[in-house]
Design an enzyme around this catalytic site. Structure first.
Site, PDB file in Angstrom:
ATOM      1  N   ASN A 197     -25.295  39.073  40.075  1.00 28.24           N
ATOM      2  CA  ASN A 197     -25.918  38.967  38.750  1.00 28.24           C
ATOM      3  C   ASN A 197     -26.638  40.297  38.481  1.00 28.24           C
ATOM      4  O   ASN A 197     -27.709  40.542  39.028  1.00 28.24           O
ATOM      5  CB  ASN A 197     -26.912  37.791  38.767  1.00 28.24           C
ATOM      6  CG  ASN A 197     -27.578  37.584  37.427  1.00 28.24           C
ATOM      7  OD1 ASN A 197     -27.398  38.388  36.497  1.00 28.24           O
ATOM      8  ND2 ASN A 197     -28.358  36.531  37.309  1.00 28.24           N
ATOM      9  N   ARG A 255     -21.604  37.434  37.289  1.00 27.21           N
ATOM     10  CA  ARG A 255     -22.140  36.778  36.099  1.00 27.21           C
ATOM     11  C   ARG A 255     -22.015  37.769  34.948  1.00 27.21           C
ATOM     12  O   ARG A 255     -22.543  38.887  35.028  1.00 27.21           O
ATOM     13  CB  ARG A 255     -23.608  36.411  36.309  1.00 27.21           C
ATOM     14  CG  ARG A 255     -24.202  35.838  35.046  1.00 27.21           C
ATOM     15  CD  ARG A 255     -25.692  35.764  35.131  1.00 27.21           C
ATOM     16  NE  ARG A 255     -26.213  35.159  33.910  1.00 27.21           N
ATOM     17  CZ  ARG A 255     -27.299  35.567  33.292  1.00 27.21           C
ATOM     18  NH1 ARG A 255     -27.998  36.566  33.777  1.00 27.21           N
ATOM     19  NH2 ARG A 255     -27.704  34.983  32.200  1.00 27.21           N
ATOM     20  N   HIS A 293     -26.836  30.647  28.830  1.00 26.41           N
ATOM     21  CA  HIS A 293     -27.093  29.729  29.956  1.00 26.41           C
ATOM     22  C   HIS A 293     -25.915  28.792  30.198  1.00 26.41           C
ATOM     23  O   HIS A 293     -26.071  27.710  30.780  1.00 26.41           O
ATOM     24  CB  HIS A 293     -28.337  28.834  29.710  1.00 26.41           C
ATOM     25  CG  HIS A 293     -29.631  29.573  29.631  1.00 26.41           C
ATOM     26  ND1 HIS A 293     -30.624  29.251  28.753  1.00 26.41           N
ATOM     27  CD2 HIS A 293     -30.098  30.627  30.339  1.00 26.41           C
ATOM     28  CE1 HIS A 293     -31.658  30.051  28.913  1.00 26.41           C
ATOM     29  NE2 HIS A 293     -31.356  30.915  29.877  1.00 26.41           N
ATOM     30  N   GLY A 306     -36.594  27.492  31.473  1.00 22.85           N
ATOM     31  CA  GLY A 306     -37.080  28.534  32.370  1.00 22.85           C
ATOM     32  C   GLY A 306     -37.895  29.509  31.554  1.00 22.85           C
ATOM     33  O   GLY A 306     -38.433  29.149  30.496  1.00 22.85           O
ATOM     34  N   ARG A 309     -40.336  34.737  24.094  1.00 19.93           N
ATOM     35  CA  ARG A 309     -39.525  34.727  22.867  1.00 19.93           C
ATOM     36  C   ARG A 309     -39.977  33.596  21.947  1.00 19.93           C
ATOM     37  O   ARG A 309     -40.311  32.510  22.418  1.00 19.93           O
ATOM     38  CB  ARG A 309     -38.048  34.508  23.222  1.00 19.93           C
ATOM     39  CG  ARG A 309     -37.333  35.767  23.634  1.00 19.93           C
ATOM     40  CD  ARG A 309     -35.944  35.466  24.147  1.00 19.93           C
ATOM     41  NE  ARG A 309     -35.914  35.479  25.592  1.00 19.93           N
ATOM     42  CZ  ARG A 309     -34.880  35.073  26.334  1.00 19.93           C
ATOM     43  NH1 ARG A 309     -33.793  34.613  25.744  1.00 19.93           N
ATOM     44  NH2 ARG A 309     -34.926  35.127  27.641  1.00 19.93           N
ATOM     45  N   ASP A 326     -46.135  32.718  31.647  1.00 22.15           N
ATOM     46  CA  ASP A 326     -45.762  31.860  32.768  1.00 22.15           C
ATOM     47  C   ASP A 326     -46.357  30.469  32.585  1.00 22.15           C
ATOM     48  O   ASP A 326     -47.573  30.327  32.396  1.00 22.15           O
ATOM     49  CB  ASP A 326     -46.293  32.504  34.067  1.00 22.15           C
ATOM     50  CG  ASP A 326     -45.742  31.837  35.301  1.00 22.15           C
ATOM     51  OD1 ASP A 326     -45.919  30.604  35.431  1.00 22.15           O
ATOM     52  OD2 ASP A 326     -45.130  32.545  36.121  1.00 22.15           O
ATOM     53  N   ARG A 380     -47.051  28.189  34.586  1.00 24.02           N
ATOM     54  CA  ARG A 380     -48.106  27.811  35.548  1.00 24.02           C
ATOM     55  C   ARG A 380     -49.477  28.267  35.057  1.00 24.02           C
ATOM     56  O   ARG A 380     -50.468  27.553  35.178  1.00 24.02           O
ATOM     57  CB  ARG A 380     -47.816  28.411  36.933  1.00 24.02           C
ATOM     58  CG  ARG A 380     -46.696  27.675  37.634  1.00 24.02           C
ATOM     59  CD  ARG A 380     -46.190  28.442  38.801  1.00 24.02           C
ATOM     60  NE  ARG A 380     -45.426  29.621  38.374  1.00 24.02           N
ATOM     61  CZ  ARG A 380     -44.558  30.267  39.121  1.00 24.02           C
ATOM     62  NH1 ARG A 380     -44.350  29.871  40.355  1.00 24.02           N
ATOM     63  NH2 ARG A 380     -43.888  31.298  38.662  1.00 24.02           N
ATOM     64  N   GLU A 386     -37.438  21.980  36.423  1.00 20.43           N
ATOM     65  CA  GLU A 386     -37.383  21.445  37.782  1.00 20.43           C
ATOM     66  C   GLU A 386     -38.769  21.246  38.392  1.00 20.43           C
ATOM     67  O   GLU A 386     -38.944  20.412  39.266  1.00 20.43           O
ATOM     68  CB  GLU A 386     -36.588  22.401  38.694  1.00 20.43           C
ATOM     69  CG  GLU A 386     -35.112  22.460  38.360  1.00 20.43           C
ATOM     70  CD  GLU A 386     -34.379  23.565  39.103  1.00 20.43           C
ATOM     71  OE1 GLU A 386     -34.785  23.919  40.221  1.00 20.43           O
ATOM     72  OE2 GLU A 386     -33.389  24.087  38.545  1.00 20.43           O
ATOM     73  N   GLU A 431     -26.752  28.604  39.418  1.00 21.00           N
ATOM     74  CA  GLU A 431     -25.745  29.430  38.730  1.00 21.00           C
ATOM     75  C   GLU A 431     -24.942  30.262  39.734  1.00 21.00           C
ATOM     76  O   GLU A 431     -23.749  30.476  39.541  1.00 21.00           O
ATOM     77  CB  GLU A 431     -26.454  30.338  37.722  1.00 21.00           C
ATOM     78  CG  GLU A 431     -26.980  29.551  36.524  1.00 21.00           C
ATOM     79  CD  GLU A 431     -28.117  30.239  35.790  1.00 21.00           C
ATOM     80  OE1 GLU A 431     -29.251  30.230  36.317  1.00 21.00           O
ATOM     81  OE2 GLU A 431     -27.887  30.769  34.693  1.00 21.00           O
TER      82      GLU A 431
HETATM   83  P1  AMP Z   1     -36.831  30.592  35.551  1.00 17.45           P
HETATM   84  O1  AMP Z   1     -36.615  31.508  34.379  1.00 17.45           O
HETATM   85  O2  AMP Z   1     -35.841  29.480  35.629  1.00 17.45           O
HETATM   86  O3  AMP Z   1     -37.001  31.320  36.857  1.00 17.45           O
HETATM   87  O4  AMP Z   1     -38.242  29.872  35.291  1.00 17.45           O
HETATM   88  C1  AMP Z   1     -39.446  30.584  35.202  1.00 17.45           C
HETATM   89  C2  AMP Z   1     -40.511  29.635  34.671  1.00 17.45           C
HETATM   90  O5  AMP Z   1     -40.620  28.515  35.551  1.00 17.45           O
HETATM   91  C3  AMP Z   1     -41.907  30.250  34.592  1.00 17.45           C
HETATM   92  O6  AMP Z   1     -42.533  29.888  33.373  1.00 17.45           O
HETATM   93  C4  AMP Z   1     -42.623  29.597  35.743  1.00 17.45           C
HETATM   94  O7  AMP Z   1     -43.962  29.469  35.484  1.00 17.45           O
HETATM   95  C5  AMP Z   1     -41.965  28.222  35.785  1.00 17.45           C
HETATM   96  N1  AMP Z   1     -42.223  27.588  37.077  1.00 17.45           N
HETATM   97  C6  AMP Z   1     -41.745  27.921  38.278  1.00 17.45           C
HETATM   98  N2  AMP Z   1     -42.309  27.135  39.233  1.00 17.45           N
HETATM   99  C7  AMP Z   1     -43.176  26.308  38.583  1.00 17.45           C
HETATM  100  C8  AMP Z   1     -44.073  25.281  38.985  1.00 17.45           C
HETATM  101  N3  AMP Z   1     -44.193  24.966  40.278  1.00 17.45           N
HETATM  102  N4  AMP Z   1     -44.793  24.620  38.037  1.00 17.45           N
HETATM  103  C9  AMP Z   1     -44.664  24.938  36.741  1.00 17.45           C
HETATM  104  N5  AMP Z   1     -43.844  25.919  36.295  1.00 17.45           N
HETATM  105  C10 AMP Z   1     -43.108  26.591  37.207  1.00 17.45           C
END
Ligand code: AMP
Length: 393
Positions: free
Chosen positions: A7, A88, A177, A204, A235, A277, A279, A328, A378
């Site tokens: 990727n 990818r 995606h 994500g 975004r 993020d 979190r 997830e 993926e």
């Molecule tokens: P991705 O683009 O699929 O890697 O997802 C990134 C997003 O997933 C970010 O906003 C992270 O904060 C969120 N994320 C990853 N782990 C957690 C978690 N344990 N709790 C809440 N959000 C998470």
């Protein structure tokens, strides 16, 4: 059989090497800051993390180091052991509706479609050329992120704009995606059976929602570019286009600068003013930050809006699936979304929902629609496609 899944981004290259007899990842890693100073690569091998700081002047250099490391760490004893490379590929325009063996024509097309994905497609082409130079006899397969969405009908993928824009410039919805949404559809088919109507929520840093009927995409939330649809990390997702010229005039900015604001300073980051993020947003809410709470509420609303729309489109829904980083790993987000779908008889089992990154049913027994957490993969999807295409040559 060993297959490597690649990727590539404009300055990065992620890889996973699979043993396809077990679908086990033998080694994975990421090369970062390619073409800029302070390059670094990280490998994950046998539970250990190896981090090396080294300037990486090109994708070719990264590929050469990657292959040297595989031999040095004795993951493989010679390069012939890698029997296929799966790439990818971000944008296949309206030409590619499935994964393909990479030929010179495919590389030309990837470059041709660079207008649609200016950061990714040129990097994809560079990376293919690098692998071709180092592994000239190894078959390579391209897995397009747009391919899964090519089953959308015209009435769904067209925009209500002058028809000549579509004819002359290929302005239409392409989605993104696709590899993840297809993985979700295939996993649910394996686990629950055929002919499912699914609403797949890839949440994500980027996010998209796809309506799937019997394994085929019917509609998706991303559009001409991955900008459209639900709110994302940085975004905005869907907005009224008139905002663009209005702010251009107010702030004396160019269209490109406004697009930068909409791509990099909006979404969670724009609303909360704190972070992109989820979190950090969740921590902010716990600490009483109102703008974080507002960002989360707007995010949930944008997801619910698409689920409701696709519920009606599909007529009957068997599964709502949550995947990717937030889908997830955030029970809070999932619970808030499902609670807003109560009018459709969809009910969450809060105990079952207290799960992260594991295939789990999180709806109650009497819920009208089953809700699942389905971890996406993926890289594995790319490796599977590569194996299938090589075997069926
Ligand atoms: P991705 O683009 O699929 O890697 O997802 C990134 C997003 O997933 C970010 O906003 C992270 O904060 C969120 N994320 C990853 N782990 C957690 C978690 N344990 N709790 C809440 N959000 C998470």
């Amino acid at each position: 059989m060993k297959i490597i899944s690649i990727n590539a981004g404009s300055s990065s290259l992620k890889f996973s090497l699979f043993d396809m007899s077990t679908e086990e990842v033998l080694i994975s890693g990421v090369f970062e800051r390619i073409g800029i100073e302070n390059g670094v690569y990280t490998l994950k091998y046998k539970g250990e993390k190896i981090k090396v700081e080294q300037d990486l002047d090109s994708h070719l250099t990264a590929v050469k180091i990657l292959l040297e490391k595989l031999i040095e760490l004795q993951v493989i004893s010679n390069l012939e052991e890698i029997e296929g490379v799966g790439h990818r590929l971000v944008h296949g325009g309206d030409k590619y509706s499935e994964s393909v063996m990479i030929t010179d024509e495919v590389v030309d097309d990837i470059i041709k479609f660079s207008d649609f994905a200016p950061l990714h497609n040129p990097a994809n082409a560079l990376c293919i050329k690098a692998f071709k130079e180092v592994l000239p006899k190894t078959p390579m397969v391209g897995v397009f992120d747009t391919a899964f969405h090519q089953t959308m009908e015209k009435e769904r993928f067209l925009y209500p704009v002058p028809y000549s824009w579509y004819e002359d410039y290929h302005i239409r919805k392409y989605g993104a995606h696709g590899t993840s949404h297809r993985f979700i559809a295939e996993t649910l088919k394996e686990e629950l059976g055929d002919k499912l109507n699914i609403i797949s929520c890839h949440l994500g840093n980027g996010g998209s929602i796809t309506a799937i009927r019997d394994g085929k995409c019917v509609d998706t939330s991303m559009g001409f570019t991955p900008h459209a649809g639900i709110i994302m990390g940085t975004r905005s997702g869907d907005i009224d286009v008139s905002i663009v010229p209005y702010i251009m005039e107010k702030e004396g900015k160019s269209a490109g600068e406004i697009m930068d604001d909409l791509n990099k300073k909006s979404g969670f980051l724009g609303i909360s003013g704190v972070s992109s993020d989820s979190r950090d947003i969740e921590d902010g809410i716990k600490n009483g930050n109102e703008r974080c709470a507002l960002a989360q509420d707007m995010y949930v609303n944008s997801i619910v809006k698409y689920i409701a729309q696709y519920y009606v489109l599909l007529g009957h829904v068997d599964v709502i699936a949550f995947t990717a980083g937030i889908g997830e790993n955030s029970p809070e987000t999932r619970a808030k979304v499902i609670e807003k779908l109560a009018c459709l008889g969809i009910k969450i089992d809060l105990e079952a929902n207290n799960v992260r990154g594991k295939f789990t049913k999180i709806s109650t027994k009497d819920s009208k629609v089953a809700v699942y957490v389905v971890p996406t993969n993926e890289e594995l999807m790319i490796a599977r496609d590569t194996l299938n295409i090589i075997n069926n040559r």
